[in-house]
Design a protein around this motif. Sequence first.
Motif, PDB file in Angstrom:
ATOM      1  N   SER A 125       0.827  -1.213   0.000  1.00 24.60           N
ATOM      2  CA  SER A 125       0.000   0.000   0.000  1.00 24.60           C
ATOM      3  C   SER A 125       0.855   1.255   0.000  1.00 24.60           C
ATOM      4  O   SER A 125       0.507   2.263  -0.620  1.00 24.60           O
ATOM      5  CB  SER A 125      -0.929   0.001   1.213  1.00 24.60           C
ATOM      6  N   LYS A 130      -3.511   0.967  -5.656  1.00 24.89           N
ATOM      7  CA  LYS A 130      -4.530   0.000  -5.259  1.00 24.89           C
ATOM      8  C   LYS A 130      -4.625  -1.131  -6.286  1.00 24.89           C
ATOM      9  O   LYS A 130      -4.920  -2.277  -5.938  1.00 24.89           O
ATOM     10  CB  LYS A 130      -5.891   0.697  -5.128  1.00 24.89           C
ATOM     11  N   LEU A 131      -4.362  -0.815  -7.549  1.00 23.98           N
ATOM     12  CA  LEU A 131      -4.401  -1.845  -8.590  1.00 23.98           C
ATOM     13  C   LEU A 131      -3.313  -2.886  -8.374  1.00 23.98           C
ATOM     14  O   LEU A 131      -3.533  -4.092  -8.550  1.00 23.98           O
ATOM     15  CB  LEU A 131      -4.236  -1.174  -9.963  1.00 23.98           C
ATOM     16  N   LEU A 134      -4.469  -5.106  -5.530  1.00 24.96           N
ATOM     17  CA  LEU A 134      -5.506  -6.043  -5.967  1.00 24.96           C
ATOM     18  C   LEU A 134      -4.911  -7.147  -6.835  1.00 24.96           C
ATOM     19  O   LEU A 134      -5.307  -8.315  -6.730  1.00 24.96           O
ATOM     20  CB  LEU A 134      -6.593  -5.288  -6.747  1.00 24.96           C
ATOM     21  N   HIS A 135      -3.947  -6.784  -7.680  1.00 28.99           N
ATOM     22  CA  HIS A 135      -3.316  -7.779  -8.552  1.00 28.99           C
ATOM     23  C   HIS A 135      -2.605  -8.844  -7.718  1.00 28.99           C
ATOM     24  O   HIS A 135      -2.681 -10.045  -8.030  1.00 28.99           O
ATOM     25  CB  HIS A 135      -2.318  -7.083  -9.474  1.00 28.99           C
ATOM     26  N   PHE A 138      -5.419 -10.827  -5.443  1.00 26.95           N
ATOM     27  CA  PHE A 138      -6.389 -11.672  -6.138  1.00 26.95           C
ATOM     28  C   PHE A 138      -5.855 -12.289  -7.429  1.00 26.95           C
ATOM     29  O   PHE A 138      -6.544 -13.079  -8.058  1.00 26.95           O
ATOM     30  CB  PHE A 138      -7.652 -10.849  -6.450  1.00 26.95           C
TER      31      PHE A 138
END
Length: 297
Positions: A125, A130-131, A134-135, A138
């Motif tokens: 972070s 944020k991408l 998330l990558h 997830f």
Amino acid sequence: MSVFSWLHTVQQLAWAPFAEFAFMRRALIGTLALAFSSAPLGVLLTLRHMSLFGDALSHAVLPGVAIGFILFGLSLPALSIGGFLAGVIVVCIAARISRHTGLKEDASLASVYLIALALGVMLISMNGSKLDLLHILFGNVLGVDRDGLLLVAGVSTFSLLAGALAYRGLLLESFDPSYLAASGRRGAMYQHMFLMLVVMNLVASFQTLGTLMAVGLMMLPAVSARLWHDTLPAQLLNSAIQAALAAYAGLLVSYYTAAPSGPAIIICAAACYLVSLLIAPHGCLPRVWRRPAELAE
């Protein structure tokens, strides 16, 4: 609509995405390779009463992945090596804590992996978007490139070969570790080897399913397979087949519904698990049907 045209439509729906798009073929090959190597390891984890170990370890690799990301960006070798080293370090720290304190291994691992998870999320972070977070959390199974596919295929092949060569030792270490230790057959070596295989498969899985979903393809088919069979070879085979079916169906669901591919695969594995809970020989309905007959006896 004739039977032949109906079969042709089904065939088109079931295979056309993989025939048309290379990224779908890479995703299918990668997830099938993971299915055949990680699901049997999940069966061995359930035998050892370590079902939550894989979940904890899949989160524990995050600090190493984060450091690899900070130093080298989304470089596949850097993320993989960092994740592998973090997983090994977490296992060693948890083992030392349980050895030198009154805490059992599951308690020490739970505390260490939570610290590792929080540290990894904080590092990503603070140094990425944020991408990126998330990558990593997830994964992106549809974005598996040639290098990622080679990594997954290499880990899967090594795991299957190592598991086959050390099958008897891993079996003894799972069922009766005290006998293996007493017979001088290096029980600790088999245990460490098994844990390394689990870490390697989780690191390979996080490229496609992310650190939060990586354990799903390992544990859900494994738990489901135990509802169908009493013998270990049958459970190992069943778990691999269920994981492969979930991977194939999940990719199709993702393609036709635009749902995220990783969660779609795990949802399909969960559907297999729910069906097994209901109709498998050790599931709910057969137990209910057998109860009147047992009472009559």
